[in-house]
Design a protein around this motif. Structure first.
Motif, PDB file in Angstrom:
ATOM      1  N   UNK A  78       0.809  -1.226   0.000  1.00  0.00           N
ATOM      2  CA  UNK A  78       0.000   0.000   0.000  1.00  0.00           C
ATOM      3  C   UNK A  78       0.843   1.277   0.000  1.00  0.00           C
ATOM      4  N   UNK A  79       2.066   1.205   0.462  1.00  0.00           N
ATOM      5  CA  UNK A  79       2.911   2.408   0.495  1.00  0.00           C
ATOM      6  C   UNK A  79       3.928   2.445  -0.639  1.00  0.00           C
ATOM      7  N   UNK A  80       3.741   1.594  -1.636  1.00  0.00           N
ATOM      8  CA  UNK A  80       4.700   1.535  -2.751  1.00  0.00           C
ATOM      9  C   UNK A  80       3.949   1.854  -4.039  1.00  0.00           C
ATOM     10  N   UNK A  81       4.449   2.799  -4.807  1.00  0.00           N
ATOM     11  CA  UNK A  81       3.772   3.186  -6.054  1.00  0.00           C
ATOM     12  C   UNK A  81       4.218   2.260  -7.177  1.00  0.00           C
ATOM     13  N   UNK A  82       3.313   2.015  -8.143  1.00  0.00           N
ATOM     14  CA  UNK A  82       3.641   1.083  -9.226  1.00  0.00           C
ATOM     15  C   UNK A  82       4.953   1.404  -9.941  1.00  0.00           C
ATOM     16  N   UNK A  83       5.271   2.681 -10.087  1.00  0.00           N
ATOM     17  CA  UNK A  83       6.481   3.033 -10.835  1.00  0.00           C
ATOM     18  C   UNK A  83       7.760   2.721 -10.052  1.00  0.00           C
ATOM     19  N   UNK A  84       7.626   2.397  -8.770  1.00  0.00           N
ATOM     20  CA  UNK A  84       8.824   2.264  -7.931  1.00  0.00           C
ATOM     21  C   UNK A  84       9.468   0.884  -7.945  1.00  0.00           C
ATOM     22  N   UNK A  85       8.740  -0.138  -8.444  1.00  0.00           N
ATOM     23  CA  UNK A  85       9.307  -1.496  -8.356  1.00  0.00           C
ATOM     24  C   UNK A  85       8.902  -2.333  -9.555  1.00  0.00           C
ATOM     25  N   UNK A  86       9.825  -3.161 -10.015  1.00  0.00           N
ATOM     26  CA  UNK A  86       9.460  -4.156 -11.039  1.00  0.00           C
ATOM     27  C   UNK A  86       9.705  -5.584 -10.548  1.00  0.00           C
ATOM     28  N   UNK A  87      10.335  -5.710  -9.377  1.00  0.00           N
ATOM     29  CA  UNK A  87      10.607  -7.033  -8.799  1.00  0.00           C
ATOM     30  C   UNK A  87      10.279  -6.948  -7.312  1.00  0.00           C
ATOM     31  N   UNK A  88       9.393  -7.840  -6.871  1.00  0.00           N
ATOM     32  CA  UNK A  88       8.883  -7.729  -5.495  1.00  0.00           C
ATOM     33  C   UNK A  88       9.048  -9.055  -4.774  1.00  0.00           C
ATOM     34  N   UNK A  89       9.732  -9.030  -3.650  1.00  0.00           N
ATOM     35  CA  UNK A  89       9.856 -10.229  -2.820  1.00  0.00           C
ATOM     36  C   UNK A  89       8.872 -10.128  -1.657  1.00  0.00           C
ATOM     37  N   UNK A  90       8.173 -11.233  -1.410  1.00  0.00           N
ATOM     38  CA  UNK A  90       7.326 -11.337  -0.207  1.00  0.00           C
ATOM     39  C   UNK A  90       7.683 -12.686   0.396  1.00  0.00           C
ATOM     40  N   UNK A  91       8.515 -12.648   1.423  1.00  0.00           N
ATOM     41  CA  UNK A  91       9.091 -13.895   1.944  1.00  0.00           C
ATOM     42  C   UNK A  91       8.841 -14.023   3.436  1.00  0.00           C
ATOM     43  N   UNK A  92       8.768 -15.272   3.883  1.00  0.00           N
ATOM     44  CA  UNK A  92       8.696 -15.525   5.315  1.00  0.00           C
ATOM     45  C   UNK A  92       7.331 -15.260   5.912  1.00  0.00           C
ATOM     46  N   UNK A  93       6.309 -15.257   5.085  1.00  0.00           N
ATOM     47  CA  UNK A  93       4.939 -15.030   5.583  1.00  0.00           C
ATOM     48  C   UNK A  93       4.042 -16.185   5.181  1.00  0.00           C
ATOM     49  N   UNK A  94       2.872 -16.278   5.811  1.00  0.00           N
ATOM     50  CA  UNK A  94       1.929 -17.323   5.443  1.00  0.00           C
ATOM     51  C   UNK A  94       1.368 -17.086   4.042  1.00  0.00           C
ATOM     52  N   UNK A  95       0.964 -18.166   3.405  1.00  0.00           N
ATOM     53  CA  UNK A  95       0.408 -18.060   2.054  1.00  0.00           C
ATOM     54  C   UNK A  95      -0.815 -17.164   1.986  1.00  0.00           C
ATOM     55  N   UNK A  96      -1.647 -17.182   3.042  1.00  0.00           N
ATOM     56  CA  UNK A  96      -2.864 -16.342   3.032  1.00  0.00           C
ATOM     57  C   UNK A  96      -2.492 -14.865   3.070  1.00  0.00           C
ATOM     58  N   UNK A  97      -1.466 -14.539   3.867  1.00  0.00           N
ATOM     59  CA  UNK A  97      -1.040 -13.128   3.957  1.00  0.00           C
ATOM     60  C   UNK A  97      -0.479 -12.675   2.612  1.00  0.00           C
ATOM     61  N   UNK A  98       0.299 -13.543   1.982  1.00  0.00           N
ATOM     62  CA  UNK A  98       0.865 -13.191   0.670  1.00  0.00           C
ATOM     63  C   UNK A  98      -0.269 -12.934  -0.329  1.00  0.00           C
ATOM     64  N   UNK A  99      -1.276 -13.828  -0.327  1.00  0.00           N
ATOM     65  CA  UNK A  99      -2.406 -13.651  -1.250  1.00  0.00           C
ATOM     66  C   UNK A  99      -3.152 -12.345  -0.946  1.00  0.00           C
ATOM     67  N   UNK A 100      -3.332 -12.041   0.334  1.00  0.00           N
ATOM     68  CA  UNK A 100      -4.053 -10.805   0.701  1.00  0.00           C
ATOM     69  C   UNK A 100      -3.276  -9.571   0.239  1.00  0.00           C
ATOM     70  N   UNK A 101      -1.961  -9.623   0.364  1.00  0.00           N
ATOM     71  CA  UNK A 101      -1.129  -8.480  -0.068  1.00  0.00           C
ATOM     72  C   UNK A 101      -1.252  -8.278  -1.580  1.00  0.00           C
ATOM     73  N   UNK A 102      -1.226  -9.382  -2.327  1.00  0.00           N
ATOM     74  CA  UNK A 102      -1.318  -9.273  -3.790  1.00  0.00           C
ATOM     75  C   UNK A 102      -2.725  -8.864  -4.230  1.00  0.00           C
ATOM     76  N   UNK A 103      -3.744  -9.380  -3.521  1.00  0.00           N
ATOM     77  CA  UNK A 103      -5.126  -9.038  -3.890  1.00  0.00           C
ATOM     78  C   UNK A 103      -5.358  -7.540  -3.749  1.00  0.00           C
ATOM     79  N   UNK A 104      -4.678  -6.922  -2.788  1.00  0.00           N
ATOM     80  CA  UNK A 104      -4.872  -5.486  -2.544  1.00  0.00           C
ATOM     81  C   UNK A 104      -4.051  -4.613  -3.498  1.00  0.00           C
ATOM     82  N   UNK A 105      -3.243  -5.236  -4.347  1.00  0.00           N
ATOM     83  CA  UNK A 105      -2.376  -4.457  -5.247  1.00  0.00           C
ATOM     84  C   UNK A 105      -2.422  -5.043  -6.674  1.00  0.00           C
ATOM     85  N   UNK A 106      -3.583  -4.899  -7.350  1.00  0.00           N
ATOM     86  CA  UNK A 106      -3.717  -5.493  -8.693  1.00  0.00           C
ATOM     87  C   UNK A 106      -2.717  -4.920  -9.703  1.00  0.00           C
TER      88      UNK A 106
END
Ligand SMILES: C[S@@+](CC[C@H](N)C(=O)[O-])C[C@H]1O[C@@H](n2cnc3c(N)ncnc32)[C@H](O)[C@@H]1O
Length: 234
Positions: A78-106
């Motif tokens: 939520x605090x990262x603008x689309x233009x700021x990243x082209x490669x995103x790591x989401x590590x060390x979290x539960x699968x549900x949290x990862x899915x929720x993070x991605x669902x909120x950032x189409x």
């Protein structure tokens, strides 16, 4: 800095020169290592909580890399603008949290970002979720720390055939994949499925019958995948 095998397996998927963001960074070991190795020039790191973000700042300062990092206190992307990243790591979290993070950032899918996901749980739910959301798992990489096997997923927007129940547990395999831990991974998952089947067979509740059937399908599928994998090995 020495990276743990788990984080090293994620780091190995980061392309040189990536505009890199590490979501849920905690100590920021992954981005600091990537900066030290010269794989990236700059890193954006975020965490939901101030304590972990302070730890990230401390690591950055300790290695003299604070100038090349930006720190964001935010939920997911939520605090990262689309233009700021082209490669995103989401590590060390539960699968549900990862899915929720991605669902909120189409925008991540719309922009074709490279995602490096390292779920600690619920992998069998995360894989089909990604497929349904229009993501494709390009490859998976296994690592071992102590007695635990971890999987890191390289993911991008794209079409992926629906996964079989066993593939939801173990990921899709191909003859081209060379992973020395794959056989052990399949064997462990098969044993876990067998234990779950045995447990459910003892159940007298009618409502458990569909779950038992589904788990038996997973178990049969995993056994087939293990046999297939073994025939592919030299
Ligand atoms: C176990 S640590 C993993 C740290 C590092 N990524 C790794 O793999 O070693 C999980 C971190 O994710 C953060 N976190 C959990 N949910 C989050 C969310 N929705 N957005 C951002 N960070 C989150 C936690 O605060 C914690 O610092």
């Amino acid at each position: 800095m020495e990276l743990s095998p788990r984080l090293r397996s994620v780091a190995g998927l980061v392309p040189p020169g990536a505009r890199f963001a590490d979501v849920g960074t905690d100590h920021a070991y992954l981005p600091v290592w990537l900066l030290q190795q010269g794989i990236i020039e700059h890193a954006l790191v975020s965490d939901l909580r101030p304590g972990p973000l302070d730890r990230a700042r401390s690591t950055a300062a300790r290695y003299g890399l604070a100038e090349r990092m930006e720190f964001r206190l935010c939920d997911g992307l939520s605090g990262i603008a689309p233009a700021e990243a082209d490669t995103i790591a989401i590590a060390g979290m539960g699968g549900e949290t990862i899915a929720a993070i991605l669902a909120a950032a189409p925008w991540v899918r719309e922009q074709g970002c490279l995602l490096l996901l390292q779920p600690m749980s619920a992998q069998s739910a995360l894989r089909p979720w990604l497929q349904r959301q229009g993501y494709r798992i390009e490859r998976e990489h296994l690592s071992r720390e102590g007695d635990t096997l971890y999987t890191a997923l390289q993911v991008r927007a794209g079409f992926m055939e629906a996964l079989t129940p066993a593939e939801q547990w173990a990921g899709r395999q191909s003859r081209e994949t060379a992973d020395p831990l794959r056989l052990e991974y399949l064997t462990r998952l098969e044993a876990r499925a067998a234990r779950a089947v045995t447990g459910l067979r003892r159940s007298t509740q009618a409502s458990d019958a569909p779950r038992l059937e589904a788990l038996e399908a997973v178990h049969r599928g995993l056994a087939k995948m293990r046999e297939e994998w073994s025939t592919w090995q030299p």
